[in-house]
Design a protein around this motif. Structure first.
Motif, PDB file in Angstrom:
ATOM      1  N   ILE A 127      -2.295  -3.322   7.347  1.00  0.00           N
ATOM      2  CA  ILE A 127      -3.561  -2.775   6.839  1.00  0.00           C
ATOM      3  C   ILE A 127      -4.551  -2.621   7.989  1.00  0.00           C
ATOM      4  N   ILE A 128      -4.661  -3.642   8.826  1.00  0.00           N
ATOM      5  CA  ILE A 128      -5.583  -3.585   9.967  1.00  0.00           C
ATOM      6  C   ILE A 128      -5.194  -2.451  10.907  1.00  0.00           C
ATOM      7  N   ALA A 129      -3.918  -2.318  11.199  1.00  0.00           N
ATOM      8  CA  ALA A 129      -3.461  -1.237  12.093  1.00  0.00           C
ATOM      9  C   ALA A 129      -3.765   0.128  11.491  1.00  0.00           C
ATOM     10  N   TRP A 133       0.820  -1.209   0.000  1.00  0.00           N
ATOM     11  CA  TRP A 133       0.000   0.000   0.000  1.00  0.00           C
ATOM     12  C   TRP A 133       0.851   1.254   0.000  1.00  0.00           C
ATOM     13  N   ARG A 134       0.329   2.257  -0.706  1.00  0.00           N
ATOM     14  CA  ARG A 134       0.740   3.648  -0.506  1.00  0.00           C
ATOM     15  C   ARG A 134      -0.550   4.392  -0.264  1.00  0.00           C
ATOM     16  N   PHE A 168       3.625   4.167   3.486  1.00  0.00           N
ATOM     17  CA  PHE A 168       3.907   2.964   2.711  1.00  0.00           C
ATOM     18  C   PHE A 168       3.976   1.790   3.680  1.00  0.00           C
ATOM     19  N   PHE A 169       3.259   0.694   3.379  1.00  0.00           N
ATOM     20  CA  PHE A 169       3.309  -0.472   4.249  1.00  0.00           C
ATOM     21  C   PHE A 169       2.879  -1.698   3.466  1.00  0.00           C
ATOM     22  N   THR A 170       3.118  -2.861   4.071  1.00  0.00           N
ATOM     23  CA  THR A 170       2.863  -4.142   3.414  1.00  0.00           C
ATOM     24  C   THR A 170       2.224  -5.106   4.396  1.00  0.00           C
ATOM     25  N   ARG A 185      -3.452  -6.951  -4.528  1.00  0.00           N
ATOM     26  CA  ARG A 185      -2.056  -7.103  -4.106  1.00  0.00           C
ATOM     27  C   ARG A 185      -1.302  -5.786  -4.085  1.00  0.00           C
ATOM     28  N   ALA A 186      -1.888  -4.740  -4.650  1.00  0.00           N
ATOM     29  CA  ALA A 186      -1.278  -3.407  -4.593  1.00  0.00           C
ATOM     30  C   ALA A 186      -2.382  -2.362  -4.589  1.00  0.00           C
ATOM     31  N   ARG A 187      -2.196  -1.331  -3.749  1.00  0.00           N
ATOM     32  CA  ARG A 187      -3.140  -0.212  -3.664  1.00  0.00           C
ATOM     33  C   ARG A 187      -2.325   1.059  -3.516  1.00  0.00           C
ATOM     34  N   HIS A 188      -2.517   1.976  -4.455  1.00  0.00           N
ATOM     35  CA  HIS A 188      -1.834   3.269  -4.437  1.00  0.00           C
ATOM     36  C   HIS A 188      -2.912   4.349  -4.369  1.00  0.00           C
ATOM     37  N   ALA A 189      -2.909   5.138  -3.278  1.00  0.00           N
ATOM     38  CA  ALA A 189      -3.952   6.136  -3.073  1.00  0.00           C
ATOM     39  C   ALA A 189      -3.352   7.528  -2.917  1.00  0.00           C
ATOM     40  N   SER A 190      -3.898   8.473  -3.673  1.00  0.00           N
ATOM     41  CA  SER A 190      -3.565   9.893  -3.542  1.00  0.00           C
ATOM     42  C   SER A 190      -4.829  10.594  -3.064  1.00  0.00           C
TER      43      SER A 190
END
Length: 157
Positions: free
Chosen positions: A58-60, A45-46, A51-53, A119-124
């Motif tokens: 994700i839960i945190a 994720w971004r 940025f994390f994996t 498997r990948a999420r990029h958010a602006s």
């Protein structure tokens, strides 16, 4: 891996729309553990500048997010799709602990594995302060956005 999350790639317009609505409904439920199941165990994720994996991260992240963003309501709209990727634009409204309201606008790029897990999420995302009278997302939070509630384009967003 036994987890699957239909619809599965390759996406058609109809299945991409289903995937977007499922994501919207899931996020509006504000249940971090349940939402995390839509992502692969090693999802990257971004989100803004973070940025994390992985599902634990994700839960945190979502736990912290929904503790800070109260009365959260989200609308997602399909922007584009290919075989295993979907692009969406979205807006959500929330208030902070002090009662100030905001509307956040953003774009996400998603990539899915063959099991339909992201498997990948990029958010602006950008936040805009709003007054309570400017709110547009006012359905009952105990249920998904009603089918007849306007989408982003219909709301002029």
């Amino acid at each position: 891996m036994g987890d699957t999350r239909p619809p599965l790639p390759p996406f058609t317009r109809d299945t991409a729309l289903q995937k977007v609505r499922a994501a919207e409904d899931g996020w509006n439920g504000c249940n971090p553990e349940k939402v995390a199941l839509a992502y692969s165990p090693d999802s990257r994720w971004r989100n803004r500048s973070e940025f994390f994996t992985g599902r634990p991260a994700i839960i945190a992240f979502l736990t912290r997010k929904w503790a800070d963003e109260r009365e959260y309501r989200l609308i997602k709209e399909l922007w584009a799709f290919t075989d295993n990727r979907i692009a969406v634009r979205f807006a959500y409204e929330f208030h902070d602990a002090g009662g100030s309201w905001f509307r956040a606008y953003g774009n996400e790029n998603w990539e899915f594995d063959k099991h339909g897990l992201m498997r990948a999420r990029h958010a602006s995302i950008n936040d805009l302060p709003i007054t309570p009278g400017e709110r547009k997302f006012q359905w009952d939070r105990s249920s998904p956005r009603p089918a007849d509630h306007p989408g982003l384009s219909d709301l002029g967003l």
